[in-house]
Structure formats: C-alpha cells, structure tokens
Enzyme design. Sequence first.
Site, short mmCIF file in Angstrom:
data_model
loop_
_atom_site.label_atom_id
_atom_site.label_comp_id
_atom_site.label_asym_id
_atom_site.label_seq_id
_atom_site.Cartn_x
_atom_site.Cartn_y
_atom_site.Cartn_z
N GLY A 1 31.65 7.93 44.84
CA GLY A 1 30.97 7.33 44.99
C GLY A 1 30.82 6.61 46.63
O GLY A 1 30.11 5.88 46.83
N LYS B 1 26.40 11.47 35.42
CA LYS B 1 26.49 9.48 35.16
C LYS B 1 25.64 9.33 34.32
O LYS B 1 24.51 10.15 34.20
CB LYS B 1 26.81 9.16 37.19
CG LYS B 1 28.62 9.80 37.41
CD LYS B 1 28.61 9.37 38.75
CE LYS B 1 29.77 9.84 38.61
NZ LYS B 1 30.59 8.97 39.56
N SER C 1 33.08 12.14 46.43
CA SER C 1 32.33 12.47 47.05
C SER C 1 32.20 14.10 48.01
O SER C 1 32.60 14.39 49.12
CB SER C 1 32.83 11.24 48.44
OG SER C 1 32.36 10.48 47.95
N GLU D 1 35.19 5.97 35.83
CA GLU D 1 34.97 4.71 35.08
C GLU D 1 34.33 4.71 34.03
O GLU D 1 34.69 2.80 33.36
CB GLU D 1 32.97 5.63 36.06
CG GLU D 1 32.66 4.93 37.18
CD GLU D 1 31.66 6.69 37.81
OE1 GLU D 1 30.69 6.89 36.77
OE2 GLU D 1 31.54 7.06 38.46
N HIS E 1 37.06 9.74 32.09
CA HIS E 1 36.23 9.60 33.70
C HIS E 1 36.58 8.18 33.95
O HIS E 1 36.92 7.36 33.55
CB HIS E 1 34.92 9.66 33.70
CG HIS E 1 34.57 9.04 35.27
ND1 HIS E 1 34.28 8.62 36.29
CD2 HIS E 1 34.22 10.47 36.29
CE1 HIS E 1 33.59 9.01 37.46
NE2 HIS E 1 33.66 10.40 37.35
N GLU F 1 40.05 13.60 40.87
CA GLU F 1 39.12 12.40 40.89
C GLU F 1 39.72 10.74 41.32
O GLU F 1 40.43 9.80 40.80
CB GLU F 1 38.26 11.81 39.81
CG GLU F 1 37.55 13.44 39.59
CD GLU F 1 36.11 13.02 39.02
OE1 GLU F 1 35.47 14.05 39.85
OE2 GLU F 1 35.54 12.23 38.48
N ASN G 1 28.35 16.34 37.32
CA ASN G 1 28.89 15.34 36.69
C ASN G 1 27.29 14.06 37.48
O ASN G 1 27.43 13.30 37.67
CB ASN G 1 29.93 13.90 36.57
CG ASN G 1 30.10 13.37 36.09
OD1 ASN G 1 28.80 12.62 35.20
ND2 ASN G 1 30.98 12.16 36.16
P1 13P Z 1 30.62 11.15 44.24
O1 13P Z 1 30.57 12.96 43.96
O2 13P Z 1 29.36 11.44 43.59
O3 13P Z 1 31.76 10.78 44.64
O4 13P Z 1 31.41 11.19 42.58
C1 13P Z 1 32.16 12.19 41.80
C2 13P Z 1 32.83 11.88 40.21
O5 13P Z 1 33.16 10.69 40.20
C3 13P Z 1 32.16 12.92 39.24
O6 13P Z 1 33.02 12.83 38.03
#
Ligand code: 13P
Length: 255
Positions: free
Chosen positions: A176, A15, A216, A100, A98, A170, A13
């Site tokens: 992140g 982003k 992560s 976010e 997601h 997640e 992903n």
């Molecule tokens: P990270 O791997 O950067 O922690 O992000 C995970 C994520 O949100 C995948 O959708």
Amino acid sequence: MNKAKRAAIIAGNWKMNKTPSETTALINEMKPLVADADCKVVLCVPFVDIAAAVDAAKGSNIEIGAENVHFKESGAYTGEISAKMLVESGVKYVVVGHSERRQYFGETDQTVNLRTLAAVNAGLTAIVCVGETLEQRELGYTETLLKYQTKMALTNITKEQLKNIVIAYEPVWAIGTGVTATAEQADEGNGYVRAAIAEAYGEDVAETVTIQYGGSMNAKNCDELVAKVNVDGGLIGGASLKAEDFSVIVKAASK
Ligand code: 13P
C-alpha cells in the site's frame, strides 16, 4: 527451477473495501476481462461480500476467497468465522497471516499456523502471507525471518496438505506504499521461502508450491515481477479494486 510444475495464481485481496452491491458490480465488470486467463484467478473479499461474490462469479473462472478464518471449529468466539462456514458459503481460498492482521490484530506465528491448519483441514486453500518490515530488511534479517515465518506457518502441515497451501511473500514496506520490491528483490524473497520449504519437505516438493509476490503490484510493474522464476503470480491489494488494472495483471501471469 521449473515454473511449469506449479500453478500461477493472481489473487485480489480487497481488504476492507466494497459493499455487497459494489462487489456484484465489480465482479460483473471483471468477468469478461479475465475470461481467457491461463492462470488461476481468485478474489478474496470481506466476509459480508462472500455471498454476493460467489453469486456474481458463478459460471466464470473467478474463484472466491476470504481474508481470514478462525482456528476453532465452532464455539463461543463472538465475531469469528470458521472454516466450515466459509466452505459452505462457496469459498475456496483464504488469506492467512496478512501483515495487517499481524500488525493491527495481534496475529502471531502460532495463530497463523493454527489458522492454516484449520483452513486446509476443512478443504480450503490457504494463502499464507510472510514478509519483513523495512527495519528487519535493513538489519539484514530478511532471509532468516522469511524462513522462520514460513516454517512456523507450516508446523504440522503434511506433504499432502501442502498441496492446498500457497505462500505470498509480501514485504511490509511495499504494501500500500506504492514502493514495489524490484523484480530481483521479489525473486530473492520468494527464493528464500522456497528454500525454507525445501529444507522442511525436500526440493521436489518445494518446486511444486505456488509462491506469490504481493506489495504494490500493478498494471505497470506486473510483467517484470511475474516473469521471475520464483514468482508464481501475485496477491494484489489496491490494483484488484479496478477491473481493468486487475485484468492486465491476470494477462501478465497468463503469458
Ligand atoms: P497493495 O497491492 O495495495 O500494496 O497490497 C498488497 C497486499 O497487501 C495484498 O495482500
């Protein structure tokens, strides 16, 4: 539990990272590194990168996904993208709900459900994200919340449509942050999601659904995570922006 009943999927992903030209370069770098994968390999990219990604991935084992989809078929929704548009652009997967988007863009369990329905009705596979915040975990709500989010996202989804749905657990506190869930926490969270699916559709169906872990996940911790019985691959943020790291994760899921 039988992992052989479901496909392992490693999905990146990206982003809000990478321009179209950077997309072409990164996928060209990744292609030879993941060519031998014994799992599905997906890259979910920003809307403007889709054309470049589909073109670069042509003839390879990499499939392209989007990071969001609107729930209406068409109409006066300035700035939005429909499932039909994604399908015609060569997209096969789409990330829905997601954290976010829930946190920054007002996504609710209801809109997550509507987007999931729109995606599968158009023939896309939806990667539906669920996960608890640190506060919710510390209050002891993890199981309740994961089951609630899962069942809400799957409202009005038939057993047949469930074949085109992947769930990604997640934990918000692991995204992140560099703080990964332990393999045990990941397995437990994924297990709650699978239990919710079993409650709604039956054990046999739940055994066939791919449930990823995300948060992560990286080249160092992936082996331990994907070895867990309930962890059917991963949804990878930061580490999916580096060809070498991403390919190590793909290899871990191929074992
Ligand atoms: P990270 O791997 O950067 O922690 O992000 C995970 C994520 O949100 C995948 O959708």
